[in-house]
Design a protein around this motif. Structure first.
Motif, PDB file in Angstrom:
ATOM      1  N   ARG B 272       0.824  -1.216   0.000  1.00  0.00           N
ATOM      2  CA  ARG B 272       0.000   0.000   0.000  1.00  0.00           C
ATOM      3  C   ARG B 272       0.849   1.254   0.000  1.00  0.00           C
ATOM      4  NH1 ARG B 272      -4.858   0.413   3.938  1.00  0.00           N
ATOM      5  NH2 ARG B 272      -4.906   2.399   2.824  1.00  0.00           N
ATOM      6  N   GLY B 273       2.056   1.157   0.474  1.00  0.00           N
ATOM      7  CA  GLY B 273       2.891   2.349   0.555  1.00  0.00           C
ATOM      8  C   GLY B 273       3.930   2.400  -0.553  1.00  0.00           C
ATOM      9  N   VAL B 274       4.985   3.141  -0.253  1.00  0.00           N
ATOM     10  CA  VAL B 274       6.094   3.301  -1.192  1.00  0.00           C
ATOM     11  C   VAL B 274       6.979   2.061  -1.164  1.00  0.00           C
ATOM     12  CG1 VAL B 274       6.129   5.809  -1.047  1.00  0.00           C
ATOM     13  CG2 VAL B 274       7.385   4.478   0.657  1.00  0.00           C
ATOM     14  N   HIS B 275       7.759   1.872  -2.230  1.00  0.00           N
ATOM     15  CA  HIS B 275       8.755   0.779  -2.222  1.00  0.00           C
ATOM     16  C   HIS B 275       9.744   1.021  -1.090  1.00  0.00           C
ATOM     17  CE1 HIS B 275      12.085  -1.791  -3.298  1.00  0.00           C
ATOM     18  NE2 HIS B 275      12.852  -0.739  -3.403  1.00  0.00           N
ATOM     19  N   GLU B 289      -6.195   2.043  -8.390  1.00  0.00           N
ATOM     20  CA  GLU B 289      -5.656   0.761  -7.930  1.00  0.00           C
ATOM     21  C   GLU B 289      -5.410   0.811  -6.412  1.00  0.00           C
ATOM     22  OE1 GLU B 289      -1.880  -0.441  -9.559  1.00  0.00           O
ATOM     23  OE2 GLU B 289      -1.993  -2.409  -8.604  1.00  0.00           O
ATOM     24  N   GLU B 290      -4.836   1.900  -5.960  1.00  0.00           N
ATOM     25  CA  GLU B 290      -4.566   2.012  -4.528  1.00  0.00           C
ATOM     26  C   GLU B 290      -5.871   1.996  -3.732  1.00  0.00           C
ATOM     27  OE1 GLU B 290      -1.895   5.222  -3.642  1.00  0.00           O
ATOM     28  OE2 GLU B 290      -0.316   4.437  -4.949  1.00  0.00           O
ATOM     29  N   ASP B 291      -6.868   2.697  -4.244  1.00  0.00           N
ATOM     30  CA  ASP B 291      -8.159   2.756  -3.547  1.00  0.00           C
ATOM     31  C   ASP B 291      -8.799   1.379  -3.450  1.00  0.00           C
ATOM     32  OD1 ASP B 291      -7.818   5.444  -3.261  1.00  0.00           O
ATOM     33  OD2 ASP B 291      -9.183   6.020  -4.883  1.00  0.00           O
ATOM     34  N   ALA B 292      -8.674   0.599  -4.525  1.00  0.00           N
ATOM     35  CA  ALA B 292      -9.287  -0.732  -4.533  1.00  0.00           C
ATOM     36  C   ALA B 292      -8.719  -1.587  -3.405  1.00  0.00           C
ATOM     37  CB  ALA B 292      -9.044  -1.411  -5.875  1.00  0.00           C
ATOM     38  N   TRP B 293      -7.463  -1.380  -3.092  1.00  0.00           N
ATOM     39  CA  TRP B 293      -6.837  -2.200  -2.049  1.00  0.00           C
ATOM     40  C   TRP B 293      -7.083  -1.647  -0.648  1.00  0.00           C
ATOM     41  CZ3 TRP B 293      -4.769  -7.012  -2.374  1.00  0.00           C
ATOM     42  CH2 TRP B 293      -4.593  -7.522  -3.659  1.00  0.00           C
ATOM     43  N   VAL B 294      -7.525  -0.402  -0.560  1.00  0.00           N
ATOM     44  CA  VAL B 294      -7.904   0.116   0.757  1.00  0.00           C
ATOM     45  C   VAL B 294      -9.061  -0.721   1.303  1.00  0.00           C
ATOM     46  CG1 VAL B 294      -8.879   2.095   1.988  1.00  0.00           C
ATOM     47  CG2 VAL B 294      -7.097   2.461   0.250  1.00  0.00           C
ATOM     48  N   LYS B 295      -9.966  -1.062   0.416  1.00  0.00           N
ATOM     49  CA  LYS B 295     -11.140  -1.859   0.827  1.00  0.00           C
ATOM     50  C   LYS B 295     -10.746  -3.257   1.285  1.00  0.00           C
ATOM     51  CE  LYS B 295     -14.311   0.338  -2.489  1.00  0.00           C
ATOM     52  NZ  LYS B 295     -13.380   0.791  -3.556  1.00  0.00           N
ATOM     53  N   ARG B 296      -9.609  -3.711   0.821  1.00  0.00           N
ATOM     54  CA  ARG B 296      -9.176  -5.076   1.169  1.00  0.00           C
ATOM     55  C   ARG B 296      -8.158  -5.068   2.304  1.00  0.00           C
ATOM     56  NH1 ARG B 296      -7.650  -5.835  -5.075  1.00  0.00           N
ATOM     57  NH2 ARG B 296      -9.727  -5.482  -5.907  1.00  0.00           N
ATOM     58  N   ASP B 297      -8.067  -3.969   3.002  1.00  0.00           N
ATOM     59  CA  ASP B 297      -7.016  -3.847   4.017  1.00  0.00           C
ATOM     60  C   ASP B 297      -7.057  -4.994   5.016  1.00  0.00           C
ATOM     61  OD1 ASP B 297      -4.900  -1.939   5.196  1.00  0.00           O
ATOM     62  OD2 ASP B 297      -6.120  -2.539   6.913  1.00  0.00           O
ATOM     63  N   PRO B 298      -5.909  -5.562   5.333  1.00  0.00           N
ATOM     64  CA  PRO B 298      -5.886  -6.747   6.211  1.00  0.00           C
ATOM     65  C   PRO B 298      -6.251  -6.443   7.657  1.00  0.00           C
ATOM     66  CG  PRO B 298      -3.646  -6.017   5.709  1.00  0.00           C
ATOM     67  CD  PRO B 298      -4.560  -5.217   4.832  1.00  0.00           C
ATOM     68  N   ILE B 299      -5.995  -5.226   8.097  1.00  0.00           N
ATOM     69  CA  ILE B 299      -6.246  -4.917   9.511  1.00  0.00           C
ATOM     70  C   ILE B 299      -7.718  -4.589   9.732  1.00  0.00           C
ATOM     71  CG2 ILE B 299      -5.693  -3.309  11.379  1.00  0.00           C
ATOM     72  CD1 ILE B 299      -2.819  -3.299  10.411  1.00  0.00           C
ATOM     73  N   ASP B 300      -8.281  -3.764   8.858  1.00  0.00           N
ATOM     74  CA  ASP B 300      -9.706  -3.442   8.974  1.00  0.00           C
ATOM     75  C   ASP B 300     -10.542  -4.722   8.964  1.00  0.00           C
ATOM     76  OD1 ASP B 300      -8.941  -0.838   8.904  1.00  0.00           O
ATOM     77  OD2 ASP B 300      -9.520  -0.489   6.812  1.00  0.00           O
ATOM     78  N   ARG B 301     -10.130  -5.638   8.099  1.00  0.00           N
ATOM     79  CA  ARG B 301     -10.894  -6.869   7.900  1.00  0.00           C
ATOM     80  C   ARG B 301     -10.980  -7.681   9.199  1.00  0.00           C
ATOM     81  NH1 ARG B 301      -9.419 -10.755   2.885  1.00  0.00           N
ATOM     82  NH2 ARG B 301      -9.122  -8.698   1.986  1.00  0.00           N
ATOM     83  N   VAL B 302      -9.868  -7.852   9.854  1.00  0.00           N
ATOM     84  CA  VAL B 302      -9.892  -8.702  11.043  1.00  0.00           C
ATOM     85  C   VAL B 302     -10.552  -7.959  12.217  1.00  0.00           C
ATOM     86  CG1 VAL B 302      -7.547  -8.168  11.817  1.00  0.00           C
ATOM     87  CG2 VAL B 302      -8.542 -10.347  12.429  1.00  0.00           C
TER      88      VAL B 302
END
Lengths: 339, 400
Positions: B272-275, B289-302
């Motif tokens: 999600r961040g910089v290299h 693309e970045e926004d799409a992965w915000v929804k899949r965030d691993p921490i929010d999910r758990v």
């Protein structure tokens, strides 16, 4: 400027120049040569869309297309190995390795193959390829991003090894590399990528391979150096007004400009060599040997050298304790004057 | 000509392959993007363990975020954030023990913290002090490895050493999608497969190798399928689902311990961040693309999963954040105190060899004399707060 004008096409028009950085100068040399020679192809990691991590190739993919400026998979050995095939096959590959510290992966291709094809085939198959890599320390980088490995390549016969010391020499030497019949390792001293601006020709020619430049005339001491250490040496000299120092900027590390080194030492009788790489088996040792062979009786004092220490390159906090600094350079010059 | 007929024992004679079918099963996932458990699934861990994993992931995220701010303030050097990859790292570590070797690449702060690395050590390394890499003796963690893929071979060697010593441990190594293009990756996996050395090869497929997207890194449909050619297990997991990562790693570890069979785990995740802190992703990827992965965030999910089960409250969250913020501040204070106490600038001489030879000792003395009365320890410039001009700190400072 003189050297560039000598090798450029004769013209009565004064060469147009622009004051630019080394990054811009390398970019311009690549751009002009790609326009001249359609066989040139750039390959490397992140060189296209991203323009390279130092932005050296910025804009070139947009201009020449992604079939000439190619973002490759992440494989240094693959980039250089494929580059060898491209070169034998009639292309002129310019391989960018993101940092010279990652060239170790390529060494298996460079030493057994790139350096040897000409000799193995009695000249029937050759590898006119350029491998570019930022090298050296001084930018507070991560591990493996600061080493100076030039002697590994100097010690590999069959390679041409170049290291510019500023924008003008980067431009002229890269033009020479892109016209060289032999494989060229082109080290770019990253600490001066943007630290110096110089007048660089537009549409200029190549500097000669194998020729050093006397960056400053002097009579008391010869300082032989290259790359970013030229700038560091100049900084040291600002505090040494009473000593007449002649600076020999090697530019080509293999083949060495033997005659230029010997001529200067014969003139001054004293030698200091400055390099970032570790001391033991560094290039200073080879320069000492040649001076002993061909100018021994002209020496007025023991030779000395200021180098990196014989230890792995430290992390950034201790980097300044490792690299030759202006105090150590000045002390070495004063020492040979007193001896 | 049929080679199987000529050599009927070809496959049977390879014990490492016997009894295994090499197919890539469907991608493993327990939690969907909203933290809902898949129909009919049984959670692989009880809620108190999941709370613990969530706390570790959050701790890593808060620390990572703090590092980014410190870097932008010029108080630490370049580093590679693990932002977005916490589930891959914490889920896998939770399935292993301190008897197993942990072999990171350079983006595994969340895993290292879970293993017990101190925040102070990570900060010291980012400040450019070798002391930050001084892994305590006996701890089975390697320091970071920057040359891409190089560490994968070390994991195989470590696992082999444990096998030789009849030690129950296995080794896990981390690498990214980019590393699958390096020769050493395949050399290492093949080595483990042929000699049946129990190693878990954890590829965090975070979609980007600096500016190079996965689709032009490999023409393979999946990274997991590369395992098939090597004769080891290959699986894909939702790398942003900590339960799936845990379950996949636990199974891989159980199989490795009992049979010696290695597994290549492809965790599908996103950087999600910089290299690194000098990279600027805006040059090469889209906001969409970045926004799409915000929804899949691993921490929010758990967290949503735990909240829905009544196992996490706003109060829990506040307590956690307050504790980790305090821990982070203390660690930075300790790291800066270490720096300000002026550690030996010539430490580089002391650990180059087991014993310093006389000529090196002479150089150390020369260095001491040359640096006498001068402070040469470098800190980071204040002028490095922008991204996108190089991948390394300090270059902008050299620039005008």
């Amino acid at each position: 400027m003189t050297a560039i004008n000598q090798s450029a096409a004769p013209s009565t028009e004064p060469m147009k120049t622009e004051r630019i950085t080394m990054v811009q100068a390398i970019n311009r040399a690549l751009d002009e040569e790609m326009a001249r020679d359609p066989s040139i192809i750039l390959l490397g990691e992140d060189i296209g869309v991203d323009g390279g991590v130092f932005r050296v190739t910025q804009g070139l993919q947009a201009k020449y297309g992604n079939d000439r400026v190619v973002d490759t998979p992440l494989t240094e050995a693959g980039i250089v190995g494929v580059g060898i095939g491209l070169a034998i096959g009639g292309m002129r590959p310019v391989c960018e390795i993101q940092f010279s510290g990652f060239m170790n992966y390529c060494f298996e291709q460079i030493q057994p193959h790139a350096s040897r094809f000409r000799q193995r085939t009695c000249g029937s198959q050759t590898v006119p390829m350029v491998v570019r890599a930022p090298s050296g320390g001084g930018i507070r980088a991560l591990e493996h991003h600061s080493e100076s490995e030039e002697v590994m390549y100097v010690h590999t016969p069959g390679l041409v090894v170049l290291m510019p010391s500023g924008p003008r020499t980067a431009y002229g030497l890269l033009k020479a590399a892109l016209r060289s019949p032999d494989p060229v390792i082109f080290f770019e001293p990253k600490s001066i990528y943007r630290a110096i601006k110089e007048d660089v020709p537009i549409g200029g020619g190549a500097l000669p391979i194998g020729k050093a430049e006397v960056a400053q005339q002097g009579t008391d001491v010869t300082v032989v150096t290259w790359g970013a250490m030229l700038k560091r040496t100049r900084e040291a000299l600002a505090d040494l007004k009473d000593v007449s120092v002649e600076i020999v900027d090697l530019l080509t590390l293999n083949p060495l400009d033997h005659d230029a080194i010997i001529a200067s030492v014969k003139k001054t009788g004293r030698l200091v060599v400055i390099h970032e790489a570790p001391r033991t088996a560094g290039l200073a040792g080879e320069i000492y040997a040649r001076v002993c062979e061909d100018a021994f009786y002209h020496l007025r004092a023991p030779m000395t050298r200021v180098c990196g220490w014989d230890v792995p390159f430290p992390l950034l906090a201790r980097e300044a304790a490792y690299l030759p600094d202006k105090q150590r350079i000045a002390a070495a010059i004063l020492k040979v004057m007193q001896d | 000509m049929n080679h199987d007929t000529d050599h009927p024992d070809t496959h049977a004679s390879q014990p490492q392959a016997a009894g295994w079918t090499f197919e890539i099963p469907p991608r493993l996932r327990f939690l969907d993007e909203d933290g809902r458990l898949a129909d009919g699934a049984t959670p692989p861990l009880p809620d108190d363990r999941v709370r613990d994993l969530y706390a570790h992931m959050s701790r890593a995220r808060i620390f990572d975020d703090r590092l980014l701010k410190l870097q932008r303030q010029g108080r630490i050097g370049t580093f590679a954030p693990c932002f977005g990859q916490e589930a891959c790292q914490v889920g896998s570590m939770a399935a292993l023990t301190s008897d197993d070797w942990f072999v990171p690449a350079f983006r595994e702060a969340a895993a290292a913290l879970y293993r017990g690395a101190s925040m102070k050590a990570i900060l010291l390394y980012a400040m450019g002090f070798e002391e930050g890499q001084a892994v305590p003796r006996g701890v089975r963690d390697l320091p970071v490895a920057i040359p891409i893929g190089s560490q994968i071979a070390h994991a195989v060697g470590l696992a082999w050493a444990m096998k030789r010593k009849k030690d129950k441990g296995i080794a896990i190594c981390f690498f990214g999608d980019g590393a699958t293009s390096e020769g050493v990756t395949h050399e290492s996996i093949n080595f483990a497969a042929v000699l049946r050395i129990p190693t878990i090869f954890f590829c965090q497929n975070n979609q980007w190798a600096i500016s190079t997207p996965r689709r032009i890194q490999t023409a393979s449909e999946t990274i997991a399928q590369k395992a098939i050619a090597h004769g080891i297990r290959g699986i894909q997991v939702d790398g942003n689902d900590v339960l799936a990562v845990y379950a996949a790693t636990k199974e891989a570890a159980d199989i490795a311990r009992s049979t010696g069979m290695s597994t290549l785990i492809e965790g599908i995740t996103f950087r999600r961040g910089v290299h690194t802190t000098a990279d600027d992703p805006r040059v090469y990827r889209t906001q969409e693309e970045e926004d799409a992965w915000v929804k899949r965030d691993p921490i929010d999910r758990v967290r949503k999963y735990l909240e829905a089960r009544g196992s996490w409250s706003a109060e829990d969250q506040a307590t956690l954040e307050s504790r980790v913020n305090a821990e982070t501040q203390t660690a930075m204070a300790e790291a800066e105190a270490f720096r300000d106490a002026k550690p030996d600038a010539l430490l580089m001489f002391d650990h180059a060899y087991a014993q310093m030879d006389p000529y090196l000792a002479r150089q150390r003395q020369e260095a001491e004399d040359a640096l006498e009365g001068r402070s040469v320890l470098q800190t980071i410039s204040k002028r490095i707060g922008k991204t996108g001009s190089s991948s390394v700190v300090g270059e902008l400072e050299e620039a005008e």
